[in-house]
Each structure stands twice: as C-alpha cells, then as structure tokens.
Design an enzyme around this catalytic site. Structure first.
Site, PDB file in Angstrom:
ATOM      1  N   TYR A  74       5.233  -5.780   8.181  1.00 40.67           N
ATOM      2  CA  TYR A  74       4.583  -4.601   8.787  1.00 40.67           C
ATOM      3  C   TYR A  74       5.249  -4.372  10.142  1.00 40.67           C
ATOM      4  O   TYR A  74       4.761  -4.776  11.176  1.00 40.67           O
ATOM      5  CB  TYR A  74       3.092  -4.904   8.938  1.00 40.67           C
ATOM      6  CG  TYR A  74       2.182  -3.788   9.447  1.00 40.67           C
ATOM      7  CD1 TYR A  74       2.638  -2.494   9.669  1.00 40.67           C
ATOM      8  CD2 TYR A  74       0.841  -4.051   9.691  1.00 40.67           C
ATOM      9  CE1 TYR A  74       1.772  -1.507  10.128  1.00 40.67           C
ATOM     10  CE2 TYR A  74      -0.030  -3.071  10.145  1.00 40.67           C
ATOM     11  CZ  TYR A  74       0.448  -1.816  10.366  1.00 40.67           C
ATOM     12  OH  TYR A  74      -0.408  -0.843  10.833  1.00 40.67           O
ATOM     13  N   ARG A  82       0.871  -1.163   0.000  1.00 42.55           N
ATOM     14  CA  ARG A  82       0.000   0.000   0.000  1.00 42.55           C
ATOM     15  C   ARG A  82       0.910   1.217   0.000  1.00 42.55           C
ATOM     16  O   ARG A  82       1.964   1.243   0.658  1.00 42.55           O
ATOM     17  CB  ARG A  82      -0.885   0.046   1.245  1.00 42.55           C
ATOM     18  CG  ARG A  82      -1.926  -1.023   1.276  1.00 42.55           C
ATOM     19  CD  ARG A  82      -2.916  -0.933   0.151  1.00 42.55           C
ATOM     20  NE  ARG A  82      -3.854   0.179   0.331  1.00 42.55           N
ATOM     21  CZ  ARG A  82      -4.734   0.554  -0.587  1.00 42.55           C
ATOM     22  NH1 ARG A  82      -4.768  -0.059  -1.775  1.00 42.55           N
ATOM     23  NH2 ARG A  82      -5.572   1.542  -0.347  1.00 42.55           N
ATOM     24  N   GLU A  84      -4.002  12.249   4.906  1.00 41.62           N
ATOM     25  CA  GLU A  84      -3.356  11.031   4.430  1.00 41.62           C
ATOM     26  C   GLU A  84      -4.315  10.235   3.545  1.00 41.62           C
ATOM     27  O   GLU A  84      -5.424   9.915   3.961  1.00 41.62           O
ATOM     28  CB  GLU A  84      -2.950  10.210   5.667  1.00 41.62           C
ATOM     29  CG  GLU A  84      -2.250   8.920   5.342  1.00 41.62           C
ATOM     30  CD  GLU A  84      -1.736   8.211   6.602  1.00 41.62           C
ATOM     31  OE1 GLU A  84      -1.413   8.890   7.609  1.00 41.62           O
ATOM     32  OE2 GLU A  84      -1.679   6.978   6.577  1.00 41.62           O
TER      33      GLU A  84
HETATM   34  N1  UDP Z   1      -8.007   0.661  12.917  1.00 46.92           N
HETATM   35  C1  UDP Z   1      -9.359   0.900  12.762  1.00 46.92           C
HETATM   36  N2  UDP Z   1      -9.855   2.123  13.082  1.00 46.92           N
HETATM   37  C2  UDP Z   1      -9.077   3.130  13.532  1.00 46.92           C
HETATM   38  C3  UDP Z   1      -7.698   2.880  13.709  1.00 46.92           C
HETATM   39  C4  UDP Z   1      -7.190   1.641  13.367  1.00 46.92           C
HETATM   40  O1  UDP Z   1     -10.094   0.024  12.337  1.00 46.92           O
HETATM   41  O2  UDP Z   1      -9.602   4.224  13.786  1.00 46.92           O
HETATM   42  C5  UDP Z   1      -7.488  -0.676  12.539  1.00 46.92           C
HETATM   43  C6  UDP Z   1      -7.374  -0.835  11.038  1.00 46.92           C
HETATM   44  O3  UDP Z   1      -7.691  -2.170  10.720  1.00 46.92           O
HETATM   45  C7  UDP Z   1      -5.928  -0.542  10.778  1.00 46.92           C
HETATM   46  C8  UDP Z   1      -5.239  -1.109  12.011  1.00 46.92           C
HETATM   47  O4  UDP Z   1      -6.194  -0.885  13.062  1.00 46.92           O
HETATM   48  O5  UDP Z   1      -5.484  -1.137   9.590  1.00 46.92           O
HETATM   49  C9  UDP Z   1      -3.945  -0.447  12.356  1.00 46.92           C
HETATM   50  O6  UDP Z   1      -4.132   0.963  12.285  1.00 46.92           O
HETATM   51  P1  UDP Z   1      -3.061   2.041  12.691  1.00 46.92           P
HETATM   52  O7  UDP Z   1      -3.630   3.342  12.330  1.00 46.92           O
HETATM   53  O8  UDP Z   1      -2.648   1.794  14.094  1.00 46.92           O
HETATM   54  O9  UDP Z   1      -1.866   1.651  11.748  1.00 46.92           O
HETATM   55  P2  UDP Z   1      -0.573   2.488  11.378  1.00 46.92           P
HETATM   56  O10 UDP Z   1      -0.852   2.979  10.018  1.00 46.92           O
HETATM   57  O11 UDP Z   1      -0.489   3.596  12.363  1.00 46.92           O
HETATM   58  O12 UDP Z   1       0.539   1.484  11.424  1.00 46.92           O
END
Ligand code: UDP
Length: 370
Positions: free
Chosen positions: A351, A246, A303
């Site tokens: 990841y 992604r 973003e």
């Molecule tokens: N997530 C979600 N809602 C939110 C934040 C996170 O469903 O408001 C889930 C979603 O599946 C996401 C995962 O948690 O892919 C990880 O999100 P986060 O934003 O922590 O990932 P980062 O991009 O910060 O690594």
C-alpha cells in the site's frame, strides 16, 4: 537489443526508465493500458483534469523526492482537507478540534483530550486490530460515525479483521488544522499528472496496449534485463494462489452546474451509502482551467469499492496475515529470477503512497547503477 524492458508506465516504471536512460542505457517501456501514468493518469475533460483512477494528492516529507518530481512539473498549493458526511452531518477530517467540537460540543483541547481519554479506556493493552487501534486513538463515537462504515466499505472486511497500520495514516490533532497529511510538501501537478509523466518519459520509447505476460518470451528476448511493475502473483501465473486486492470502480458524471459539493473529496462514512466517497475534480485546481478562468461545469466521480476478481483492475493490496505470508513466498520466487526485478505497488504488493514509490525507485537506481 534493449538494456532494459520496463513493464508498466506508472510512476515506478517511468522514473526507472528516466534514470536508466540518463545513464546511457537503452530502454523500452510497455504498458497493457492505452495510456501512460498507471493509476496517476489524468484526462482533461471540459477543461478539468479528471483523476481517472481516483484522487491522487501528492504529499511527502522527502525533499529528494519532491525536488526530483519538481524537475518535471510545478506543484500547485492544493491541501487535502476532506469532509466526512455521516447521514447528512458534516465533519472535518482528519480528526482535529473542528471534528471534536462538532462531535461533542467541546471547545478547548483539554476538553477534547478528556473526552478521548474517557472513551479509549475500553481498550486494554496494545490494540490488536483496526477497531481497537481506532478506538484507542479517538474513542468510540468517532469510530462509529467516521471510521467503521467507511473502512468496512473500503476494505470489505470487518474492522476487527483489519491490520491497525491502515488507520495510523490518519493524524489526530488537538489543533484547528484540517490538513489531512502530515507532510512538509503537498500539491497537485499543474496541468495534471499525465503531463508530468510525459515529461519523465521524454524521448523514451513507449509501447502502449502491449501485454507482457501474454507473450512473455517475445518481450524477454528483446532486453538484457526486465523491470516488472505488474502484479507479482500474475507474473508467476498465480502458481501459489491468488493474492487479494481491493478494486475500485468510478461512476463519473459531467454536471451542468459549477459547484456540486464545494470540496475535492467528501467521504460518506455511514454504512448504507453504497459509495465510499465523491471526488469533485475541479477543486484539485481551485475550479480554474489552464488559463486561470472559472470552469462553468463540474465533474464528479462516485467511488465504489469491491473485492478484486480476475479481469478487474487491482488497486489496494490487502496486507493482512494470509496475504503477507503468500507475498513472502512469491517474493522468494521472484528472487530466483536473475534477469528480472519487481517494483512498485503491484510488484511489491504494498500500500504505497506516490512519494514512497518514487523514493523506492530512486533508491533502487542508486543500488543498480552504483
Ligand atoms: N479512514 C476512515 N474514515 C475516513 C477516511 C479514512 O476511517 O473518512 C480510514 C480508513 O480506515 C481508511 C484509511 O483511513 O482505510 C485510509 O483512508 P484514505 O482515504 O486516506 O486512503 P486512500 O484510499 O486515500 O489511500
């Protein structure tokens, strides 16, 4: 002749270079970008350290990693408490008593627990994908308002087609605790990540704007060994096919107001809003500049998430079955390269949180230099 050529000046490459240098090896670090730090790079604009490749909030339970990085920076007391905006309704994250109270009007942990139990009953047996995992953790209401839209925007795939481990990152608590991470140590480097990485790379030779793969032989001839932290599939010229990533695009604006959203991160969890979140960078450092003064302006980044295509910056590996299998095949190829090893988020197609990257490279150094 160098002992090590290190391809990539992100966390993995920089820490490896530091460790090798401190053990007397001669290192050259190159990066195709014009700056060090990889995706943790921050740039100071209007007195604000802007996280150019998205929010990076350092958090760990690993004392060794925390103490290691603390040699190169001081972490501030920032605690990540993102807010979710679902069509103008605001919810606390991660899922905790504030979230449950807003969602259902429940007041006690017992009431919240009962509500979750009621809603998770629709999932029978082990959750088989992210949707089932999410519903079994917090129930359907929260899944629909706070998880589904955000996750599908972020990954460009249906929650039914995503692995459940992605959501396991998020804590669920029956307490009033908005701290997003379950981590003993958390903070943002005072002065920004770039200064931290500059100190890690102190007195180490760095070549910026240098593309290893476009002249691989020339670079390989310069060193006994190579540490490669770029995409593993690119290294092999995509011989077995493309791994999926992604990508993320940031739309950054300087605003002539002092406070846009009152928080570092606001997630837009509905499916219509095209961005996944808005970062207001000054709040990573409490709205103060390096001298402790209030900053009059603010900088925000919207973003947007998209599927990676050749030429884009790869961000998140998509660790589903197809890609995991393809990665295994690339890894087998990588093991036949005797003078090169692969590390980091792109080199290992993982990841990775920042602390896990530092932990991995320190362990690799224990092995390589033992
Ligand atoms: N997530 C979600 N809602 C939110 C934040 C996170 O469903 O408001 C889930 C979603 O599946 C996401 C995962 O948690 O892919 C990880 O999100 P986060 O934003 O922590 O990932 P980062 O991009 O910060 O690594």
């Amino acid at each position: 002749m160098y002992d090590y050529l290190i391809v990539g000046a992100g966390l993995y490459g920089s820490v490896f270079a530091r460790e090798a240098t401190d053990r007397g090896y001669k290192c050259l670090v190159i990066d195709k970008r014009g700056h060090i730090g990889g995706n943790v790079y921050t740039e100071r604009i209007e007195g604000i350290n802007v996280h150019k490749y998205g929010a990076h909030i350092f958090h760990t339970n690993n004392k060794r990693v925390w103490e290691y990085l603390s040699r190169f920076t001081t972490f501030n007391r920032f605690t990540n408490s993102p807010v979710a905006n679902y069509k103008g309704e605001l919810y606390s994250l991660p899922f905790n008593m504030y979230t449950f109270n807003k969602m259902w009007g429940v007041v006690t942990p017992e009431e919240a627990q009962r509500k979750i139990e009621e809603q998770r009953r629709e999932i029978k047996g082990e959750p088989r994908n992210l949707e089932e995992q999410a519903i079994s953790l917090v129930g359907r209401d929260i899944y629909e308002k706070l998880i589904k839209g955000y996750t599908e925007k972020q990954w460009g795939r249906a929650c039914k087609d995503l692995p459940s481990f992605i959501i396991k990152r998020l804590p669920v608590r029956l307490t009033f605790d908005n701290n997003y991470f379950n981590a003993l140590y958390q903070g943002i480097p005072v002065g920004g990540y770039t200064e931290m990485v500059e100190r890690i790379l102190d007195k180490i030779e760095v070549g910026l704007g240098e593309d290893y793969l476009s002249d691989k032989k020339k670079w390989d001839d310069l060193a006994e060994r190579v540490v490669y932290t770029g995409p593993i599939d690119a290294y092999f010229q995509y011989a077995l096919g493309y791994l999926e990533y992604r990508s993320v695009r940031f739309d950054t604006e300087v605003l002539d107001i002092s406070n846009f959203q009152g928080n570092a991160a606001v997630n837009y969890t509905d499916s219509q809003t095209p961005w996944t979140r808005i970062i207001e960078h000054k709040w990573f450092e409490f709205g103060k500049d390096g001298d402790g003064n209030d900053i009059p302006k603010t900088i925000i980044s919207k973003e947007y998430s998209s599927e990676w295509k050749p030429g884009d910056e790869p961000y998140y590996p998509v660790n589903d079955e197809r890609n995991s299998e393809l990665y295994r095949q690339y890894k087998a190829l990588a093991e036949t390269e005797d003078k090169v090893f692969f590390g980091g988020r792109l080199g290992e197609y993982k990841y990775y949180d920042m602390d896990a990257v530092v932990d991995a490279v320190l362990k690799k150094c224990d092995e390589v230099f033992s």
